[in-house]
Design a protein around this motif. Sequence first.
Motif, PDB file in Angstrom:
ATOM      1  N   UNK B  37       0.831  -1.203   0.000  1.00 58.43           N
ATOM      2  CA  UNK B  37       0.000   0.000   0.000  1.00 58.43           C
ATOM      3  C   UNK B  37       0.864   1.252   0.000  1.00 58.43           C
ATOM      4  N   UNK B  38       1.944   1.207   0.770  1.00 56.61           N
ATOM      5  CA  UNK B  38       2.844   2.360   0.835  1.00 56.61           C
ATOM      6  C   UNK B  38       3.512   2.595  -0.517  1.00 56.61           C
ATOM      7  N   UNK B  39       4.010   1.514  -1.124  1.00 55.74           N
ATOM      8  CA  UNK B  39       4.669   1.636  -2.419  1.00 55.74           C
ATOM      9  C   UNK B  39       3.692   2.131  -3.481  1.00 55.74           C
ATOM     10  N   UNK B  40       2.482   1.676  -3.381  1.00 52.07           N
ATOM     11  CA  UNK B  40       1.480   2.111  -4.355  1.00 52.07           C
ATOM     12  C   UNK B  40       1.198   3.604  -4.168  1.00 52.07           C
ATOM     13  N   UNK B  41       0.999   3.989  -2.931  1.00 50.45           N
ATOM     14  CA  UNK B  41       0.765   5.390  -2.584  1.00 50.45           C
ATOM     15  C   UNK B  41       1.882   6.255  -3.149  1.00 50.45           C
ATOM     16  N   UNK B  42       3.084   5.706  -3.075  1.00 51.92           N
ATOM     17  CA  UNK B  42       4.269   6.414  -3.488  1.00 51.92           C
ATOM     18  C   UNK B  42       4.442   6.431  -5.008  1.00 51.92           C
ATOM     19  N   UNK B  43       3.611   5.659  -5.702  1.00 53.07           N
ATOM     20  CA  UNK B  43       3.720   5.616  -7.148  1.00 53.07           C
ATOM     21  C   UNK B  43       4.831   4.722  -7.656  1.00 53.07           C
ATOM     22  N   UNK B  44       5.413   3.917  -6.792  1.00 53.47           N
ATOM     23  CA  UNK B  44       6.510   3.064  -7.229  1.00 53.47           C
ATOM     24  C   UNK B  44       6.027   1.749  -7.825  1.00 53.47           C
ATOM     25  N   UNK B  45       4.824   1.360  -7.508  1.00 52.07           N
ATOM     26  CA  UNK B  45       4.280   0.144  -8.088  1.00 52.07           C
ATOM     27  C   UNK B  45       2.828   0.413  -8.501  1.00 52.07           C
ATOM     28  N   UNK B  46       2.264  -0.537  -9.232  1.00 51.64           N
ATOM     29  CA  UNK B  46       0.878  -0.410  -9.640  1.00 51.64           C
ATOM     30  C   UNK B  46       0.072  -1.580  -9.093  1.00 51.64           C
ATOM     31  N   UNK B  47      -1.145  -1.297  -8.727  1.00 49.15           N
ATOM     32  CA  UNK B  47      -2.037  -2.380  -8.332  1.00 49.15           C
ATOM     33  C   UNK B  47      -2.988  -2.627  -9.490  1.00 49.15           C
ATOM     34  N   UNK B  48      -3.091  -3.869  -9.894  1.00 46.44           N
ATOM     35  CA  UNK B  48      -4.008  -4.230 -10.969  1.00 46.44           C
ATOM     36  C   UNK B  48      -5.154  -5.008 -10.359  1.00 46.44           C
ATOM     37  N   UNK B  49      -6.246  -4.318 -10.114  1.00 39.16           N
ATOM     38  CA  UNK B  49      -7.377  -5.064  -9.569  1.00 39.16           C
ATOM     39  C   UNK B  49      -8.128  -5.682 -10.718  1.00 39.16           C
ATOM     40  N   UNK B  50      -8.203  -6.955 -10.640  1.00 38.55           N
ATOM     41  CA  UNK B  50      -8.643  -7.732 -11.781  1.00 38.55           C
ATOM     42  C   UNK B  50      -9.665  -8.730 -11.277  1.00 38.55           C
ATOM     43  N   UNK B  51     -10.856  -8.677 -11.845  1.00 44.05           N
ATOM     44  CA  UNK B  51     -11.936  -9.464 -11.271  1.00 44.05           C
ATOM     45  C   UNK B  51     -12.324  -8.836  -9.946  1.00 44.05           C
ATOM     46  N   UNK B  52     -13.316  -9.363  -9.343  1.00 41.95           N
ATOM     47  CA  UNK B  52     -13.744  -8.770  -8.083  1.00 41.95           C
ATOM     48  C   UNK B  52     -13.078  -9.482  -6.919  1.00 41.95           C
ATOM     49  N   UNK B  53     -12.071 -10.280  -7.231  1.00 45.08           N
ATOM     50  CA  UNK B  53     -11.459 -11.030  -6.148  1.00 45.08           C
ATOM     51  C   UNK B  53     -10.131 -10.404  -5.748  1.00 45.08           C
ATOM     52  N   UNK B  54      -9.061 -10.989  -6.153  1.00 42.96           N
ATOM     53  CA  UNK B  54      -7.773 -10.542  -5.655  1.00 42.96           C
ATOM     54  C   UNK B  54      -7.121  -9.521  -6.588  1.00 42.96           C
ATOM     55  N   UNK B  55      -6.103  -8.850  -6.091  1.00 35.22           N
ATOM     56  CA  UNK B  55      -5.339  -7.899  -6.886  1.00 35.22           C
ATOM     57  C   UNK B  55      -3.993  -8.494  -7.253  1.00 35.22           C
ATOM     58  N   UNK B  56      -3.469  -7.974  -8.334  1.00 37.82           N
ATOM     59  CA  UNK B  56      -2.111  -8.298  -8.696  1.00 37.82           C
ATOM     60  C   UNK B  56      -1.291  -7.019  -8.654  1.00 37.82           C
ATOM     61  N   UNK B  57       0.008  -7.181  -8.489  1.00 38.94           N
ATOM     62  CA  UNK B  57       0.867  -6.008  -8.373  1.00 38.94           C
ATOM     63  C   UNK B  57       1.918  -6.016  -9.468  1.00 38.94           C
ATOM     64  N   UNK B  58       2.306  -4.833  -9.878  1.00 40.46           N
ATOM     65  CA  UNK B  58       3.213  -4.664 -10.999  1.00 40.46           C
ATOM     66  C   UNK B  58       4.316  -3.703 -10.584  1.00 40.46           C
ATOM     67  N   UNK B  59       5.560  -4.183 -10.655  1.00 43.51           N
ATOM     68  CA  UNK B  59       6.683  -3.372 -10.215  1.00 43.51           C
ATOM     69  C   UNK B  59       7.073  -2.273 -11.177  1.00 43.51           C
ATOM     70  N   UNK B  60       6.436  -2.226 -12.327  1.00 44.57           N
ATOM     71  CA  UNK B  60       6.740  -1.204 -13.320  1.00 44.57           C
ATOM     72  C   UNK B  60       5.718  -0.075 -13.217  1.00 44.57           C
ATOM     73  N   UNK B  61       6.160   1.098 -12.721  1.00 41.24           N
ATOM     74  CA  UNK B  61       5.194   2.158 -12.445  1.00 41.24           C
ATOM     75  C   UNK B  61       4.783   2.975 -13.660  1.00 41.24           C
ATOM     76  N   UNK B  62       5.525   2.874 -14.745  1.00 43.80           N
ATOM     77  CA  UNK B  62       5.138   3.660 -15.920  1.00 43.80           C
ATOM     78  C   UNK B  62       4.001   2.960 -16.656  1.00 43.80           C
ATOM     79  N   UNK B  63       3.119   3.746 -17.200  1.00 51.66           N
ATOM     80  CA  UNK B  63       1.924   3.172 -17.811  1.00 51.66           C
ATOM     81  C   UNK B  63       2.284   2.246 -18.972  1.00 51.66           C
TER      82      UNK B  63
END
Lengths: 128, 128
Positions: B37-63
């Motif tokens: 959550x902190x890294x996401x807040x900081x813009x260093x990672x991306x959260x990919x919420x996919x489906x209504x279940x779990x999220x995945x995370x992506x270490x590449x912050x650029x779109x």
Amino acid sequence: MEILRSTKSHPTADWIYDQARKVLPSISLGTVYRNLAILKEDGQIMELSYGSTYSRYDGNPENHYHFVCLKCGRVEDVDIPVRGELEREVEKTGVGDVYYHRLEFYGLCAHCRSSRTDKPGGAGEDSR
Amino acid sequence: MEILRSTKSHPTADWIYDQARKVLPSISLGTVYRNLAILKEDGQIMELSYGSTYSRYDGNPENHYHFVCLKCGRVEDVDIPVRGELEREVEKTGVGDVYYHRLEFYGLCAHCRSSRTDKPGGAGEDSR
DNA sequence: CTTAAAATCAATAATAGTTATCAATCTAGT
DNA sequence: ACTAGATTGATAACTATTATTGATTTTAAG
């Protein structure tokens, strides 16, 4: 289905449940979810899972894009043409067969932009 | 953060937790979520919420864009240029200010396409 | 009309991912 | 070493969704 078609908003299951109870006061939330799942399976509606929390539902089954307001959570339809050519471009990269795509824009909606003040009751009437 | 950067997959919080325990056996799942959550807040990672279940995370912050396999659930990066002009096009419709956009393609990944058989252990090693 | 099988529903329990809580531990500055 | 503040591990709480269940309703057949 009538409820979902009657609004241009993109309601949550809970909101649909509230509306449904106005017509069928004894309906249960389980029934709402069950029928939403059936309609989705059938391709008559779309589920927009947004955030890792709740889903919103869209009565328009043809592909179109959405704008999500980062402040009030409102989801609106975006009136630009669907870019089908992107799917072919992705297939050329060899990642696999593309069946459909989803595009969402995030930002500040016109409503929240004009009333920048955090006055309660202004925005967010459709957030949770 | 190192774990997330070390993989080109798009792991779930649970997978990250498993990896982290190999280095810090006593780390707790709460700490993983807290730091994500902190890294996401900081813009260093991306959260990919996919489906209504779990999220995945992506270490590449650029779109960049993603391809999601409807069969095995795998999420892969898509190697096509980002369409920044779409954001301007959407702003012209007056819906609001666009800060960023997210584009996902859904279909059958190359791996699942070649091994169409449902043989166990073939696909889905990164699904849940 | 009667009856039995099938479908549907409301109510409620269960599931799962995520978030919040809190006491214990670590860290830095003095 | 001493203290204040931050971080952690363990665990409880929360929430949207799904599954279950028992009862009621609908359907079809005789």
